[in-house]
Design an enzyme around this catalytic site. Structure first.
Site, PDB file in Angstrom:
ATOM      1  CB  THR A   1     -13.725  -8.118  -0.496  1.00 20.13           C
ATOM      2  OG1 THR A   1     -13.111  -8.967  -1.467  1.00 20.13           O
ATOM      3  CG2 THR A   1     -14.606  -7.102  -1.219  1.00 20.13           C
ATOM      4  CG  ASN A   2      -8.793  -7.998  -2.541  1.00 19.64           C
ATOM      5  OD1 ASN A   2      -8.997  -8.408  -3.678  1.00 19.64           O
ATOM      6  ND2 ASN A   2      -8.468  -8.803  -1.540  1.00 19.64           N
ATOM      7  CG  HIS A   3     -10.308  -2.777  -6.253  1.00 19.59           C
ATOM      8  ND1 HIS A   3     -11.639  -2.466  -6.310  1.00 19.59           N
ATOM      9  CD2 HIS A   3      -9.702  -1.716  -5.642  1.00 19.59           C
ATOM     10  CE1 HIS A   3     -11.846  -1.277  -5.772  1.00 19.59           C
ATOM     11  NE2 HIS A   3     -10.681  -0.812  -5.357  1.00 19.59           N
ATOM     12  CB  SER A   4      -8.542  -9.801  -6.492  1.00 16.97           C
ATOM     13  OG  SER A   4      -8.414 -10.978  -7.245  1.00 16.97           O
TER      14      SER A   4
ATOM     15  CB  ALA B   1      -6.061 -10.395  -3.880  1.00 15.85           C
TER      16      ALA B   1
END
Ligand code: CTP
Length: 401
Positions: free
Chosen positions: A210-213, A275
């Site tokens: 996943t990502n930091h969004s 994102a």
């Protein structure tokens, strides 16, 4: 929260233990620069005092004593006329019955009968009273007449029982107030789809890429669209946020799920704030990958580019009249954003320097530059994500005009 700023809300407080929640609601409204005038019924005064409300709103609170004062004959008419919205929270079964039958025997019910503004009620009572056919009939009558109803919720009741009858929380009432005040906004009758959050691509049943969004900018956009009267669908990857009241929420996990959800939608505008992953594991292991089997090699493949897929699907009839994207960049911000604007067939793109400490992921503020397909640009100063969302929604409304 500009939809609330400068508005005039008349808050009726009736005799329920939930009256203490009304003080919090009055405080939240006041903090959002709303003018709040409070009317307490006699029973309401038994639970909270006018002084409580005067202290949080900085304005005098009205009671039945005012009904018999010198200016009484104009007061109820004026209070009702000045208001953009009459909110009765908590609203007891007794007050609901009075409203349904046009009974006007205290300052609040007299004012409600004279008011020309919309009315929103947040019922609060014991489960048995709420389920009673008389209350249900009254509720139906009020709804048919256009009265907006927020709640009640299920849960623990003052009687010690549980059931449906609890007043919803002040933050949720605030969401209903925003939706009610925004009903006739610039996007009335328009359908806006917003995507939000960082997608999750499964490696195995317990692990994801996943990502930091945080989803904050997307949720703020959904709220801003509701504040402008739009019919909003929020397609959201997992986040820790509470969706705005009034949004139709479609929860998704992966970029593929998000694309599938979007392909079920058409609308006036799409704001792609999510994102979404660019890469995903080529294969998702059926069972948890075990440590004892050594460090796994995870092969990646491209995830679908959602915006490209949606704009190429548009064909002759565009799926969305206005398409807006975000460009998350850590270098060459405007050049990269401008390329994305063209390659993804967007009407405008919000370029976002995610390397800045006060903008981008997981903070409350953003500094965006909007690049339009006609070659124009607008640089927004550092502002809250809510304000940035309002500016984007204003541009969407302008493009749809
Ligand atoms: N986007 C998309 N589908 C993806 C990834 C991103 O539709 N699989 C959308 C985003 O929601 C955003 C826009 O495309 O509105 C730009 O996203 P961004 O991450 O900045 O760029 P990418 O297209 O992913 O390109 P790159 O990672 O090379 O910068």
């Amino acid at each position: 929260m500009s939809i609330l700023k400068g508005k005039h809300v008349l808050l009726g407080v009736t005799g329920s233990i939930a009256a203490f929640k009304a003080a919090d609601l009055a405080s939240k409204l006041t903090q959002a620069a709303t003018n709040v005038d409070v009317i307490l019924t006699g029973a309401g005064e038994k639970f909270v005092t006018p002084l409580t409300f005067q202290s949080v709103t900085g304005r005098r609170a009205f009671t039945d004593k005012d009904l018999w004062g010198n200016e009484a004959h104009v007061m109820h008419v004026n209070l009702g006329k000045m208001a953009d919205l009459l909110v009765i929270a908590p609203c007891t079964a007794d007050t609901m019955a009075k409203l349904a039958h046009g009974i006007a025997d205290n300052l609040l019910t007299v004012t409600a009968l004279a008011a020309t503004c919309p009315i929103l009620i947040a019922p609060a009572m014991d489960g048995g009273m709420y389920d009673h056919p008389a209350t249900q009939e009254n509720l139906k009558t009020l709804q048919t007449r256009g009265v907006l109803v927020a709640g009640p919720a299920a849960g623990h009741l003052a009687s010690g029982l549980s059931g449906v009858g609890r007043m919803i929380e002040p933050m949720e009432v605030l969401g209903h107030i925003r939706a009610a005040l925004g009903r006739n906004g610039k996007l009335k009758g328009r359908k806006v789809i917003v995507t939000a959050g960082g997608t999750q691509e499964s490696i195995d049943p317990v692990r994801v890429i996943t990502n930091h969004s945080s989803g904050r900018q997307g949720y703020a956009l959904a709220q801003a669209a509701i504040d402008s009267g739009a019919d909003v669908t929020l397609i959201t990857a997992p986040t820790a946020l509470t969706p705005p009241v009034g949004a139709k929420v479609v929860p998704v996990k992966s970029a593929q799920d998000m694309l599938d959800a979007l392909l079920n939608e058409t609308g006036d505008a799409l704001v792609m704030a999510a994102a979404a992953a660019d890469f995903r594991p080529k294969e998702t292991a059926k069972d948890k990958i075990k440590k004892r089997d050594g460090i796994p090699q995870i092969h990646l493949e491209a995830a679908p580019d959602i915006l490209k897929a949606v704009s190429s699907q548009s064909g002759v009839q565009k799926r969305f009249s206005v398409m807006v994207g975000f460009a998350a960049e850590s270098r060459d911000l405007l050049q990269n954003a401008s390329e994305k604007l063209k390659s993804k067939g967007l009407d405008f793109i919000a370029a976002n320097d995610v390397s800045a400490k006060d903008a981008g992921f997981a903070v409350e503020t953003n500094r965006l530059t909007l690049l339009f397909s006609d070659g124009t640009q607008e640089s927004l100063p550092l502002m809250s994500k809510s304000e940035a969302a309002e500016r984007i929604i204003e541009h969407i409304a302008r493009l749809l005009e």
